[in-house]
Design an enzyme around this catalytic site. Structure first.
Site, PDB file in Angstrom:
ATOM      1  N   GLU A  99      10.357  -4.997  14.476  1.00 44.98           N
ATOM      2  CA  GLU A  99       9.682  -3.851  13.867  1.00 44.98           C
ATOM      3  C   GLU A  99       9.963  -3.780  12.374  1.00 44.98           C
ATOM      4  O   GLU A  99      11.027  -4.180  11.911  1.00 44.98           O
ATOM      5  CB  GLU A  99      10.163  -2.553  14.515  1.00 44.98           C
ATOM      6  N   CYS A 112      10.828  -1.295   5.008  1.00 40.25           N
ATOM      7  CA  CYS A 112      12.115  -1.585   5.614  1.00 40.25           C
ATOM      8  C   CYS A 112      11.881  -2.735   6.583  1.00 40.25           C
ATOM      9  O   CYS A 112      11.098  -2.599   7.521  1.00 40.25           O
ATOM     10  CB  CYS A 112      12.583  -0.317   6.335  1.00 40.25           C
ATOM     11  N   CYS A 119      20.688  -7.365  17.384  1.00 41.65           N
ATOM     12  CA  CYS A 119      21.820  -7.388  16.447  1.00 41.65           C
ATOM     13  C   CYS A 119      23.107  -7.574  17.232  1.00 41.65           C
ATOM     14  O   CYS A 119      23.247  -7.061  18.344  1.00 41.65           O
ATOM     15  CB  CYS A 119      21.877  -6.071  15.668  1.00 41.65           C
ATOM     16  N   CYS A 123      27.138  -1.447  16.362  1.00 48.33           N
ATOM     17  CA  CYS A 123      27.476  -0.114  15.845  1.00 48.33           C
ATOM     18  C   CYS A 123      27.067   0.911  16.905  1.00 48.33           C
ATOM     19  O   CYS A 123      25.965   0.842  17.459  1.00 48.33           O
ATOM     20  CB  CYS A 123      26.730   0.158  14.541  1.00 48.33           C
ATOM     21  N   CYS A 126      23.645   3.029  16.578  1.00 50.85           N
ATOM     22  CA  CYS A 126      22.408   2.364  16.165  1.00 50.85           C
ATOM     23  C   CYS A 126      21.639   1.850  17.374  1.00 50.85           C
ATOM     24  O   CYS A 126      22.207   1.178  18.240  1.00 50.85           O
ATOM     25  CB  CYS A 126      22.753   1.215  15.221  1.00 50.85           C
ATOM     26  N   GLY A 166      18.823  -5.777  12.769  1.00 49.51           N
ATOM     27  CA  GLY A 166      19.658  -6.940  12.474  1.00 49.51           C
ATOM     28  C   GLY A 166      20.648  -6.747  11.348  1.00 49.51           C
ATOM     29  O   GLY A 166      20.595  -5.762  10.604  1.00 49.51           O
ATOM     30  N   CYS A 337      16.085   5.555  10.097  1.00 52.17           N
ATOM     31  CA  CYS A 337      17.183   4.583  10.046  1.00 52.17           C
ATOM     32  C   CYS A 337      17.857   4.516  11.403  1.00 52.17           C
ATOM     33  O   CYS A 337      18.193   5.538  11.988  1.00 52.17           O
ATOM     34  CB  CYS A 337      18.259   5.044   9.069  1.00 52.17           C
TER      35      CYS A 337
HETATM   36  N1  SAH Z   1      22.882  -4.001   9.642  1.00 54.74           N
HETATM   37  C1  SAH Z   1      22.587  -3.478   8.364  1.00 54.74           C
HETATM   38  C2  SAH Z   1      21.154  -3.000   8.181  1.00 54.74           C
HETATM   39  C3  SAH Z   1      20.534  -2.217   9.291  1.00 54.74           C
HETATM   40  S1  SAH Z   1      21.023  -0.547   9.519  1.00 54.74           S
HETATM   41  C4  SAH Z   1      23.569  -2.381   8.015  1.00 54.74           C
HETATM   42  O1  SAH Z   1      24.364  -1.988   8.856  1.00 54.74           O
HETATM   43  O2  SAH Z   1      23.590  -1.932   6.871  1.00 54.74           O
HETATM   44  C5  SAH Z   1      20.415   0.322   8.111  1.00 54.74           C
HETATM   45  C6  SAH Z   1      21.133   1.649   7.875  1.00 54.74           C
HETATM   46  O3  SAH Z   1      20.819   2.588   8.920  1.00 54.74           O
HETATM   47  C7  SAH Z   1      22.647   1.494   7.884  1.00 54.74           C
HETATM   48  O4  SAH Z   1      23.197   2.154   6.779  1.00 54.74           O
HETATM   49  C8  SAH Z   1      23.068   2.183   9.173  1.00 54.74           C
HETATM   50  O5  SAH Z   1      24.368   2.704   9.064  1.00 54.74           O
HETATM   51  C9  SAH Z   1      21.999   3.250   9.308  1.00 54.74           C
HETATM   52  N2  SAH Z   1      21.828   3.746  10.680  1.00 54.74           N
HETATM   53  C10 SAH Z   1      21.984   3.048  11.828  1.00 54.74           C
HETATM   54  N3  SAH Z   1      21.744   3.843  12.899  1.00 54.74           N
HETATM   55  C11 SAH Z   1      21.436   5.069  12.405  1.00 54.74           C
HETATM   56  C12 SAH Z   1      21.051   6.300  13.013  1.00 54.74           C
HETATM   57  N4  SAH Z   1      20.922   6.415  14.333  1.00 54.74           N
HETATM   58  N5  SAH Z   1      20.791   7.358  12.197  1.00 54.74           N
HETATM   59  C13 SAH Z   1      20.881   7.224  10.851  1.00 54.74           C
HETATM   60  N6  SAH Z   1      21.195   6.081  10.232  1.00 54.74           N
HETATM   61  C14 SAH Z   1      21.487   5.008  11.001  1.00 54.74           C
END
Ligand code: SAH
Length: 346
Positions: A99, A112, A119, A123, A126, A166, A337
Site C-alpha cells: 500500500e 508515503c 515487516c 513494533c 504498528c 516495512g 501512520c
Molecule cells: N519502519 C519505519 C517506517 C514505517 S513506520 C519506521 O519505523 O520509522 C512510519 C511511522 O509511523 C513511524 O514513526 C512509526 O513509529 C509510526 N507508527 C507506526 N504505527 C503507528 C500507529 N499505529 N499510529 C501512529 N503512528 C504509528
C-alpha cells in the site's frame, strides 16, 4: 490489464543497463532507445508501452509482448472522507500486495511509500507488524509507487516519505537505489525525500558515512531504554543509547537535523515525565520532534485523550528542539501512520 502469457517475471524498471542493452540488441534496436524509454518513464510518467510515441509502433508491440513495463499494478483505490487522502493497493508481479498513500495539504502533495512487503521489526503498535516479513521490494517496485501515484494525482508530488510498510534500513541497498532514481532521474530534491527508520543503528552510520543528503527520520517512541523496549523489541539489539550515539554521529558528518518521531500511546509514553526525559535525551542534539498521537489499530494500546496529548506537549514547551504534531490524515480509511497492513486480498 492482463499480462502477456510468456512475459518475463521482471519488469523493465528492474533491469540493469546491460539487461536493457541486450533486450534492445535482440530486437535489432540501437541502445539510444533506452534513453527515450527512460525519459518516458521517469519524466513523462507513462504507464504503458503504447504511449511512447517516438518509438516505432512495431517496437512498442514487441516490448508489450516480451516484458512488463511496470512491476506494480493498482488493484484498489480508497478515498478518505476528506478527499485529500487516498490509499492505493498495489499488486507486484509475484502477486504480493503493498500500500501507498497520497496526501494533499495546501501546496504540498506528499506520498508515503512502502519499502517491504510486511515487516520484520515487530513494533507492538504498528499494523504492518501483524503481516510478518514477506519480502524486500526491489528498487523498481519502490520507484513505481511514485510513478503510479503521480499519474493518479492532479497536483505535482512535492514530497516522498519512506514511512509506509516495512523498515527501509532492512532493505538498505534497494531503498538507496530508489532514492537515487527519484533524486537524479525524476528531479526530487534530496530534502524532499525522507527515510524513516525504526532505529537500525549500523545503517544510520552507513548513511552518514556515504554522505547521503536525504532527510533522516528516526522513530524514537520512548523516552528511556525500558519504555522503548516494551513497544519496540528491536531496542534489545539496537539500544537507545547506541541509537542516540548514531544520531550524534550522523549530525557531525552531515550537519542536518534529524526528525525524531514519537508515537504517543496512552499510559505508555505520554506522561509529563516522559516529556522531561525526552528533553534530557535530546538536549545536545540539533533535531526536531514530531509527536504522532497513536492511530488505533484494534490492539492493546489506546490513543491518549486530547487533554493528555496537550499535557504531554505542554511538558515540551521549553524544549530546545522544535516540536510538531502529526495529526494523521486518512485514518477513516486506515491510511494513517502505522495503519498499513494488507488484510484486503480482493
Ligand atoms: N519502519 C519505519 C517506517 C514505517 S513506520 C519506521 O519505523 O520509522 C512510519 C511511522 O509511523 C513511524 O514513526 C512509526 O513509529 C509510526 N507508527 C507506526 N504505527 C503507528 C500507529 N499505529 N499510529 C501512529 N503512528 C504509528
Amino acid at each position: 490489464m492482463s499480462r502477456p502469457k510468456n512475459a518475463i517475471k521482471k519488469s523493465y524498471l528492474d533491469l540493469n543497463e546491460n539487461e536493457v542493452e541486450s533486450i534492445l540488441t535482440e530486437l535489432g534496436e540501437s541502445p539510444f532507445r533506452a534513453e527515450q524509454i527512460e525519459n518516458w518513464i521517469y519524466n513523462q510518467g507513462v504507464v504503458t508501452w503504447s504511449e511512447m510515441e517516438n518509438l516505432p509502433q512495431l517496437l512498442r508491440e514487441k516490448l508489450e509482448n516480451i516484458i512488463p513495463l511496470h512491476p506494480l499494478r493498482i488493484t484498489k483505490i480508497s478515498g478518505s472522507d476528506t478527499e485529500f487522502t487516498r490509499k492505493f493497493l498495489f499488486e507486484t508481479l509475484d502477486g504480493q500486495k503493498i500500500e501507498s498513500v497520497l496526501m494533499k495539504d495546501g501546496k504540498r502533495t506528499t506520498i508515503c511509500i512502502s519499502s517491504q512487503v510486511g515487516c520484520a521489526v515487530d513494533c507492538k503498535f504498528c499494523a504492518t507488524a501483524s503481516m510478518g516479513f514477506i519480502k524486500n521490494l526491489s528498487s523498481g517496485e519502490i520507484v513505481d509507487q511514485v510513478i503510479h501515484l503521480q499519474a493518479q494525482s492532479n497536483s505535482k508530488i512535492t514530497n516522498v516519505v519512506f514511512m509506509g510498510m516495512g523498515e527501509p534500513f532492512l532493505n538498505y541497498r534497494n531503498v538507496m537505489e530508489a532514492a537515487k532514481i527519484l533524486n537524479q532521474k525524476m528531479g526530487y530534491g534530496a530534502r524532499r525525500i525522507t527515510i524513516s527508520t525504526a532505529g537500525i543503528v549500523p545503517k544510520i552510520r552507513q548513511m552518514a558515512n556515504e554522505g547521503h543528503k536525504y532527510k533522516l527520520a528516526i522513530s524514537l517512541n520512548g523516552s528511556n531504554e525500558k519504555s522503548r523496549n516494551t513497544i519496540m523489541p528491536l531496542t534489545k539489539t539496537h539500544s537507545l543509547k547506541s541509537l542516540i550515539d548514531s544520531a550524534h554521529y550522523y549530525y557531525k558528518k552531515i550537519h542536518r537535523f534529524i526528525t525524531f518521531e514519537y508515537v504517543l500511546l496512552e499510559g505508555v509514553n505520554d506522561s509529563p515525565e516522559d516529556g522531561e526525559r525526552l528533553i534530557d535525551l535530546l538536549r545536545s542534539l540539533p533535531c526536531k520532534v514530531n509527536v504522532i498521537p497513536y492511530n488505533e489499530i484494534g490492539g492493546e494500546y489506546n490513543r491518549p485523550n486530547e487533554d493528555n496529548i496537550h499535557g504531554f506537549l505542554h511538558s515540551l514547551k521549553d524544549a530546545p528542539f522544535t516540536v510538531t504534531v502529526r495529526w494523521s490524515k486518512g485514518t477513516d480509511i486506515d491510511a494513517g501512520c502505522g495503519q498499513l497492513a494488507v488484510r484486503d486480498l480482493a
